[in-house]
Motif scaffolding. Structure first.
Motif, PDB file in Angstrom:
ATOM      1  N   UNK A 163       0.850  -1.193   0.000  1.00 34.88           N
ATOM      2  CA  UNK A 163       0.000   0.000   0.000  1.00 34.88           C
ATOM      3  C   UNK A 163       0.878   1.231   0.000  1.00 34.88           C
ATOM      4  N   UNK A 164       0.454   2.228  -0.763  1.00 29.59           N
ATOM      5  CA  UNK A 164       1.188   3.473  -0.769  1.00 29.59           C
ATOM      6  C   UNK A 164       0.758   4.310   0.424  1.00 29.59           C
ATOM      7  N   UNK A 165       1.481   5.335   0.716  1.00 32.09           N
ATOM      8  CA  UNK A 165       1.151   6.216   1.831  1.00 32.09           C
ATOM      9  C   UNK A 165       1.173   7.669   1.336  1.00 32.09           C
ATOM     10  N   UNK A 166       0.063   8.315   1.164  1.00 28.67           N
ATOM     11  CA  UNK A 166      -1.293   7.862   1.505  1.00 28.67           C
ATOM     12  C   UNK A 166      -1.797   6.835   0.507  1.00 28.67           C
ATOM     13  N   UNK A 167      -2.695   6.020   1.013  1.00 26.95           N
ATOM     14  CA  UNK A 167      -3.212   4.915   0.197  1.00 26.95           C
ATOM     15  C   UNK A 167      -4.628   5.225  -0.271  1.00 26.95           C
ATOM     16  N   UNK A 168      -4.888   4.894  -1.517  1.00 31.93           N
ATOM     17  CA  UNK A 168      -6.229   5.137  -2.051  1.00 31.93           C
ATOM     18  C   UNK A 168      -6.956   3.837  -2.347  1.00 31.93           C
ATOM     19  N   UNK A 169      -6.480   2.765  -1.763  1.00 33.52           N
ATOM     20  CA  UNK A 169      -7.159   1.494  -1.960  1.00 33.52           C
ATOM     21  C   UNK A 169      -6.676   0.789  -3.205  1.00 33.52           C
ATOM     22  N   UNK A 170      -7.141  -0.428  -3.383  1.00 33.42           N
ATOM     23  CA  UNK A 170      -6.723  -1.187  -4.572  1.00 33.42           C
ATOM     24  C   UNK A 170      -7.427  -0.677  -5.815  1.00 33.42           C
ATOM     25  N   UNK A 171      -7.029  -1.195  -6.945  1.00 31.30           N
ATOM     26  CA  UNK A 171      -7.595  -0.759  -8.217  1.00 31.30           C
ATOM     27  C   UNK A 171      -9.088  -1.061  -8.302  1.00 31.30           C
ATOM     28  N   UNK A 172      -9.858  -0.031  -8.688  1.00 28.56           N
ATOM     29  CA  UNK A 172     -11.300  -0.231  -8.898  1.00 28.56           C
ATOM     30  C   UNK A 172     -11.557  -1.191 -10.047  1.00 28.56           C
ATOM     31  N   UNK A 173     -10.651  -1.204 -11.002  1.00 26.79           N
ATOM     32  CA  UNK A 173     -10.862  -2.042 -12.177  1.00 26.79           C
ATOM     33  C   UNK A 173     -10.687  -3.516 -11.808  1.00 26.79           C
ATOM     34  N   UNK A 174      -9.670  -3.793 -11.041  1.00 26.59           N
ATOM     35  CA  UNK A 174      -9.405  -5.178 -10.653  1.00 26.59           C
ATOM     36  C   UNK A 174     -10.363  -5.643  -9.558  1.00 26.59           C
ATOM     37  N   UNK A 175     -10.561  -4.801  -8.590  1.00 29.99           N
ATOM     38  CA  UNK A 175     -11.477  -5.127  -7.499  1.00 29.99           C
ATOM     39  C   UNK A 175     -12.631  -4.133  -7.543  1.00 29.99           C
ATOM     40  N   UNK A 176     -13.702  -4.465  -8.267  1.00 27.60           N
ATOM     41  CA  UNK A 176     -14.814  -3.511  -8.391  1.00 27.60           C
ATOM     42  C   UNK A 176     -15.404  -3.158  -7.027  1.00 27.60           C
ATOM     43  N   UNK A 177     -16.054  -2.030  -6.993  1.00 24.74           N
ATOM     44  CA  UNK A 177     -16.642  -1.563  -5.744  1.00 24.74           C
ATOM     45  C   UNK A 177     -17.607  -2.596  -5.171  1.00 24.74           C
TER      46      UNK A 177
END
Lengths: 448, 526
Positions: A66-80
C-alpha cells in the motif's frame, strides 16, 4: 409531546390518574425496548468498518504494497463492493476464541480461481450464533442477542421476515490461485495485511499490485515455475482492443492502465510525447496490451493521426519540420515519404517538369546562397537541421555544388574534424566518397 | 438403431469411377486417421481497417497542386494457441501466427507519374496502389520451460535503435538469472522490394524499384537490393523495478549503387558495387523505478559507422504523491543516415533539448499535463579545421582560421505544451495545445476534441482547433488557421464501426479546404 409527558410525570391536574398513566407509559417502554434492542444491538457497534467509528486505518495495518497515503486497490481489478454485513475480525480471531482464518475461509485453501466464492457459508456462523441457516428460505434466528438477524445483517428489521439486504461483492478481475500460494506457506497477512487487528474487512484489505511484486520478480524461465512477473501471470488475456492474446483491459468497472510507479508508464495526457522512453527500453511491456497494429497506425501510418498532426497540418508542417526534426523521422522516411510528395507537388528541385509549381520554398538567393554566410543562409540552416534538407533534396542536388568536380568545384561540406574519422568510414563504405570524389582523387588519400 | 449391413468387399474393376471413389475413400481415411482427436481451442481473428479520403493539396499561393483520392485498407489474420495450451496456464508454451497486409492507393495520382517513359511527369518511387505485407510471422513463446522463444517471418524490433522491420528469424533465450539474450538475422525491409515499404531503412538514400527504368533516367534514384542484417540484444527480465536492454545491429547494403548522377559523365566510375555497411549501431536503454519516490529513464545510441554518439536522453520523474508527477527531460540528437548516403559527411550538428513537465490527476476523470523546454540547435561557430583546408585547390571558399559562422545568432528555441483529458465511460474530451518559438519560425495553437458513444452504438465526435504559425524564412507563408471536424458513426460490435468525418480547414493563405473521410473498422474473433 414533551409538555404532556412532563405533566404526566409531575402528576398534572389529576393526581392518581397521572400516576396510573405514568406507570402505563413505563410499562410500554419496558415492552418496546427489548424489541428495539433486538433490531439494533445495544452499545457501540463494532464490525461496520475496518476500525471502530470508521477511523482511518494506519498504513501499518494495510496490505503490503500500500502506498502512503493509500487510495485502496484498483477499482478495475477489485470492483466496488456493497457490504451489508457487519463482522468483527479482531474479535473472532482473538486468542480466546480459538478461531483462525481457515475456520471460516477454508474454501480459500482449496481455491484455484479468483472466481471462486471464498466467503464462509452462512451455516458456518450457526455453531456459535445458535442460528440455523440450513434453509436460506427459512432461516431461524438464535435465542440470544447474537443470534438475531439484525445482529449481523445491516438494516434488517423484524418486518423483513426472511429477507436480508443483498451482499454485492463482485469477483476480482484477476487470475489468482489461493491454493498454490497457501501451498508455498504464504500466510494470509502477506497479501491482506493484519486482518486480526481489524474489524470489517473491506476492499481496502484486498492485495495491492505493488505487494504482489514483493515476490513476483521472476523471469518466465524461473525453474520454480512460480512468482513470475509476466503480466498474464495475474491478468486476464483477451476480449479487449488488443485481441485474444493481449491483456484484457476493458472491464465494466473501468479500463486497466499501468500505474504511475510501473515503468512510469501511466498513460497521462502527454504520454504520446514521451512513450518512446518506455517503448525503447521495454517494448515487450507495451506488447502486453498493444498489438503491432496499435504502433503501426501512427509509426507506419498512411492516414494522418489527428492526435499528432492537427488539422491543416499540410500547410503548417514546414515550420514544425524545421523546429523538431527528429520527430518527423520517427514515423517518416524522408527520402521516400517526404521527398515523394514534395516532388509531386513541385516543391522539390528534382520534381518532374510538368509538376505544378508550388512556389519557391527558400528565401531569396541573396540570403540563401550568396555570401556572407549568416543565419538564413542555406549552409547555416543545413548545419542546424540537416534533416529538413534531406526531406526535399536528392543527393544530386547537393553534389552539384559540393562535389569535388563540376559546377560548384568543391565547396567543402565536411564538418570540422571530419578527417579524424573518415578512414574508418571510407574503409567500411566508400560509396558516398565516390559520389563527390573520383577514386583517384588525391584528397582521398587523407582517408586511406 | 439401424440394422447392420452385410460387409461387402468393394469391387476394384472395371471402370475409373470405382477407382476414383476408392481413392477418395482412402484419402478420407488417411485424413481421419491423422486428424486431431479433439478440436483445438485455437483463437482466430480477422481484422480490417479501411480509410477513404478525398481532399486537395494546395500550394501556399492557393493553387490546387494535388488531388488526393485515397483508399487505405488493411487485412490482418491471426491464429493463437495453436498448441492447444490449457486455458489460464501462463507457463504453457504457445504458438501463434499473425499477418497483416495493406493496400494503399491514391487514385488521384496521374498515370504519368508512374510511367517511366513520361519524362515530364514521372516521379520515381511513386505508386498508384501499393500492396505491402506489414508483418507475417510465426511466434513461439515459453518453450523449454520458458527458456526459448522464437519468431520467424517479417517482424518488428523496437528498442533504443528505433522501430525496425526485417524478414528473418529471431531467437530469445530467457534464463532464470534475470537476463534474456536475443539474436536475430535476415534482411531489412526495404522499399522497392516485393511487398515492402521504405519506412524501416536508413534515411538519406532515394531508393526503390527501378527495374523498368532506363539507366540514364533519374540516376540519383538508387536500385533496391537485399540488405542482410543481424543483431543481438541482452535484456533484463523478471524484475519489475528495473529494466535495461543493450542492443547491437548491423545492416549491409548490397548491389550496385549509382555514383555518377550527372549525365555529363563528369565522374567515374558509374556505379559502386559490393557488400558494404549500411548501418551499425549499439544502443542501451534503461529505466528504474523507486515506487514511492520516482524513477529514471535513460538511453544512448552510438553509431559505429560514423563513430559518434547520435542520441542520448534521460528523464527523471519525481512522484509528488499518487496524483502528481514532476519530470525533467534531456535529449541529445544528431541526425545520421544510411552509410550509402553522402549526408553523413555533411556538417549536420547536434540538437540539445532540455525540459521540465508535470502531470496532475486532478480527479479520477480529469488529468492535466504541461511542460516547457528549451532547444539548442548547434552550428559550427569555430574556425574550420586547418588540416582540411587548402589541401585541395578547389577548397578556396574557406580560408584557414576563418569562422564558418561567427555566432549561432539565436542559440535557443523555446516551447511548451499543455494537454488535458476528461473521460467517463462513454465520453472522452481532450485538449492538446503546444507552442514553439525560434529563429526559423513560431507555431502555437490548440485542438480540443470530444467523442461520445450513445447507447454503446452511436458515435459522435467533434474536433476544432486554432493554430498560428510564422515562417521566419519565408514571412509571406505565415498565417492563422481555424479548423473543425465533425464525425458520426455506428458501432455494430465492440471493435467494429463505421464512421463518416467532414473536415473544414481555413487559413489566410489558401482559403477554405474540405476533406471527407470514411472509416470502416472490422474485427471478427472466434
Amino acid at each position: 409531546m414533551r409538555s404532556v409527558f412532563s405533566r404526566l410525570l409531575s402528576g398534572g391536574r389529576g393526581g392518581t390518574q397521572g400516576v396510573v398513566l405514568t406507570l402505563l407509559a413505563f410499562l410500554v417502554i419496558l415492552a418496546v425496548v427489548p424489541v428495539a434492542l433486538a433490531e439494533a444491538p445495544a452499545g457501540a457497534l463494532h464490525g461496520l468498518a475496518p476500525l471502530p467509528d470508521d477511523q482511518k486505518v494506519p498504513h501499518t495495518l494495510l496490505p503490503p504494497g500500500s502506498l502512503d497515503p493509500d487510495e485502496g486497490p484498483s477499482d478495475v481489478i477489485f470492483p466496488q463492493q456493497h457490504i451489508t454485513l457487519r463482522f468483527n475480525h479482531a474479535k473472532h480471531l482473538a486468542a480466546s476464541m480459538g478461531l483462525t482464518c481457515k475456520t471460516c475461509h477454508a474454501a480459500a485453501y482449496r481455491s484455484a480461481s479468483a472466481q471462486d466464492v471464498l466467503l464462509p457459508k452462512p451455516t458456518t456462523c450457526d455453531s456459535c450464533h445458535s442460528t440455523e441457516h440450513d434453509n436460506l428460505q427459512a432461516v431461524k434466528p438464535g435465542d440470544d442477542e447474537k443470534g438475531q438477524c439484525a445482529f449481523c445483517h445491516l438494516g434488517y428489521k423484524t418486518s423483513d421476515g426472511n429477507t436480508v439486504a443483498a451482499l454485492d461483492m463482485p469477483r476480482a478481475n484477476l487470475v489468482f490461485d489461493h491454493k498454490s500460494h497457501v501451498g508455498r506457506n504464504i500466510g494470509c497477512a502477506q497479501c491482506h495485511g493484519p486482518i486480526e487487528k481489524l474489524e470489517l474487512a473491506t476492499r481496502d484489505q484486498l492485495p495491492r499490485m505493488l505487494g504482489c511484486f514483493h515476490c513476483h520478480q521472476m523471469a518466465d524461465s524461473a525453474s520454480q515455475g512460480s512468482a513470475k512477473s509476466a503480466c498474464d501471470t495475474c491478468h486476464f488475456r483477451g476480449d479487449s482492443k488488443g485481441g485474444p492474446t493481449r491483456i484484457k483491459t476493458m472491464f465494466a468497472s473501468g479500463t486497466l492502465q499501468p500505474p504511475q510507479w510501473l515503468h512510469n508508464a501511466e498513460h497521462t495526457p502527454d504520454f504520446l510525447e514521451r512513450h518512446k522512453l518506455v517503448a525503447a527500453d521495454d517494448s515487450a511491456f507495451c506488447a502486453n496490451c498493444h498489438t503491432e497494429d496499435f504502433c503501426t497506425d501512427c509509426h507506419d501510418g498512411r492516414v494522418r493521426p489527428r492526435s499528432i498532426h492537427p488539422n491543416d497540418y499540410l500547410n503548417m508542417h514546414p515550420v514544425e519540420a524545421r523546429m523538431e526534426p527528429q520527430k518527423c523521422q520517427s514515423c517518416h522516411q524522408e527520402q521516400s515519404f517526404c521527398l515523394g510528395c514534395h516532388q509531386r507537388v513541385g516543391v522539390a528541385e528534382s520534381s518532374p517538369t510538368n509538376a505544378k509549381d508550388s512556389g519557391r520554398f527558400h528565401p531569396a538567393k541573396s540570403i540563401w546562397s550568396d555570401p556572407p554566410m549568416r543565419a538564413g543562409s542555406h549552409g547555416f540552416e543545413a548545419e542546424r537541421n540537416l534533416n529538413q534538407c534531406v526531406s526535399c533534396h536528392t543527393e544530386r542536388d547537393c553534389v552539384a555544388c559540393h562535389g569535388a568536380l563540376g559546377v560548384g568545384a568543391g565547396f567543402n561540406p565536411h564538418r570540422a574534424g571530419f578527417l579524424g574519422g573518415c578512414e574508418t568510414q571510407m574503409r567500411r563504405n566508400p560509396r558516398p566518397c565516390y559520389v563527390c570524389h573520383e577514386p583517384g582523387d588525391a584528397v582521398l588519400a587523407q582517408c586511406r | 438403431m439401424r440394422p447392420s449391413l452385410p460387409h461387402r468387399r468393394p469391387r476394384l474393376a472395371p471402370g475409373g469411377r470405382v477407382r476414383l471413389r476408392d481413392t477418395a475413400f482412402g484419402l478420407a481415411s488417411v485424413l481421419i486417421l491423422f486428424a486431431p482427436r479433439t478440436a483445438l481451442a485455437t483463437d482466430a481473428e480477422v481484422t480490417s481497417d479501411t480509410a477513404a479520403q478525398f481532399y486537395d493539396v494546395r500550394s501556399p499561393t492557393g493553387e490546387n497542386v494535388l488531388n488526393r483520392r485515397r483508399l487505405t485498407t488493411t487485412l490482418a489474420v491471426s491464429a493463437y494457441n495453436l498448441l492447444d495450451a490449457p486455458a489460464g496456464d501462463p507457463s504453457a508454451p504457445t504458438l501463434s501466427f499473425r499477418a497483416r497486409f495493406r493496400y494503399d492507393a491514391d487514385f488521384g495520382v496521374g498515370s504519368g507519374a508512374v510511367d517511366p517513359t513520361n519524362f515530364g511527369s514521372f516521379v520515381p518511387g511513386t505508386s498508384q496502389g501499393m500492396v505491402d505485407m506489414m508483418y507475417a510471422y510465426v511466434e513461439g513463446r515459453r518453450f523449454l520451460h520458458g527458456w526459448l522463444g522464437f519468431r520467424l517471418g517479417r517482424q518488428y524490433v523496437t528498442d533504443a535503435l528505433g522501430w525496425w522491420s526485417f524478414d528473418g528469424g529471431q531467437v530469445t533465450v530467457t534464463t532464470p538469472f534475470l537476463v534474456k539474450a536475443e539474436a536475430y538475422g535476415g534482411f531489412e525491409q526495404r522499399g522497392g522490394m516485393p511487398l515492402s515499404t521504405s519506412r524501416f531503412e536508413g534515411d538519406g538514400v532515394w531508393r526503390g524499384d527501378r527495374s523498368n527504368f532506363d539507366p540514364s533516367l533519374a540516376p540519383a534514384f538508387q536500385p533496391a537490393a537485399l540488405a542482410p542484417a543481424f543483431g543481438v540484444a541482452l535484456e533484463s527480465t523478471g524484475l519489475t523495478w528495473i529494466h535495461g536492454r543493450l542492443t547491437y545491429r548491423r545492416v549491409y547494403d548490397t548491389g550496385a549503387s549509382n555514383v555518377t548522377e550527372f549525365a555529363s559523365g563528369t565522374y567515374a566510375p558509374a556505379a559502386y558495387d559490393g557488400a558494404r555497411i549500411s548501418s551499425e549501431k549499439i544502443g542501451y536503454a534503461m529505466d528504474a523505478n523507486f515506487y514511492t519516490f520516482g524513477g529514471v529513464k535513460a538511453g544512448i545510441v552510438y553509431d559505429l559507422y560514423s563513430a559518434e554518439m547520435t542520441n542520448l536522453y534521460a528523464t527523471v520523474d519525481a512522484y509528488a504523491g499518487k496524483k502528481v508527477t514532476i519530470s525533467a527531460d534531456y535529449d541529445y540528437y544528431v541526425p545520421t543516415y544510411d552509410a550509402d548516403s553522402i549526408w553523413n559527411f555533411f556538417a549536420g550538428e547536434p540538437m540539445n533539448d532540455a525540459g521540465l513537465r508535470a502531470n496532475v490527476n486532478v480527479t479520477d476523470r480529469l488529468s492535466v499535463s504541461g511542460g516547457g523546454h528549451v532547444r539548442l540547435f548547434e552550428v559550427q561557430t569555430g574556425p574550420i579545421d586547418p588540416a582540411n583546408v587548402g589541401t585541395y585547390p578547389p577548397y578556396t571558399n574557406y580560408a584557414p582560421g576563418q569562422s564558418v559562422y561567427p555566432t549561432n545568432g539565436h542559440p535557443f528555441d523555446e516551447g511548451g505544451n499543455l494537454s488535458a483529458r476528461w473521460r467517463t465511460g462513454e465520453t472522452l474530451v481532450t485538449l492538446r495545445g503546444s507552442g514553439n518559438w525560434g529563429g526559423e519560425g513560431d507555431r502555437a495553437g490548440a485542438d480540443i476534441a470530444a467523442q461520445r458513444v450513445f447507447d454503446t452504438r452511436y458515435v459522435a465526435s467533434v474536433r476544432t482547433g486554432v493554430w498560428q504559425w510564422n515562417d521566419k524564412l519565408e514571412p509571406d507563408r505565415s498565417t492563422t488557421s481555424f479548423n473543425y471536424v465533425l464525425g458520426l458513426g455506428y458501432r455494430f460490435a465492440p471493435r467494429s464501426q463505421a464512421l463518416v468525418e467532414w473536415e473544414n480547414d481555413m487559413n489566410g493563405l489558401v482559403g477554405q479546404r474540405y476533406r471527407l473521410m470514411l472509416w470502416l473498422t472490422l474485427a471478427v474473433t472466434k
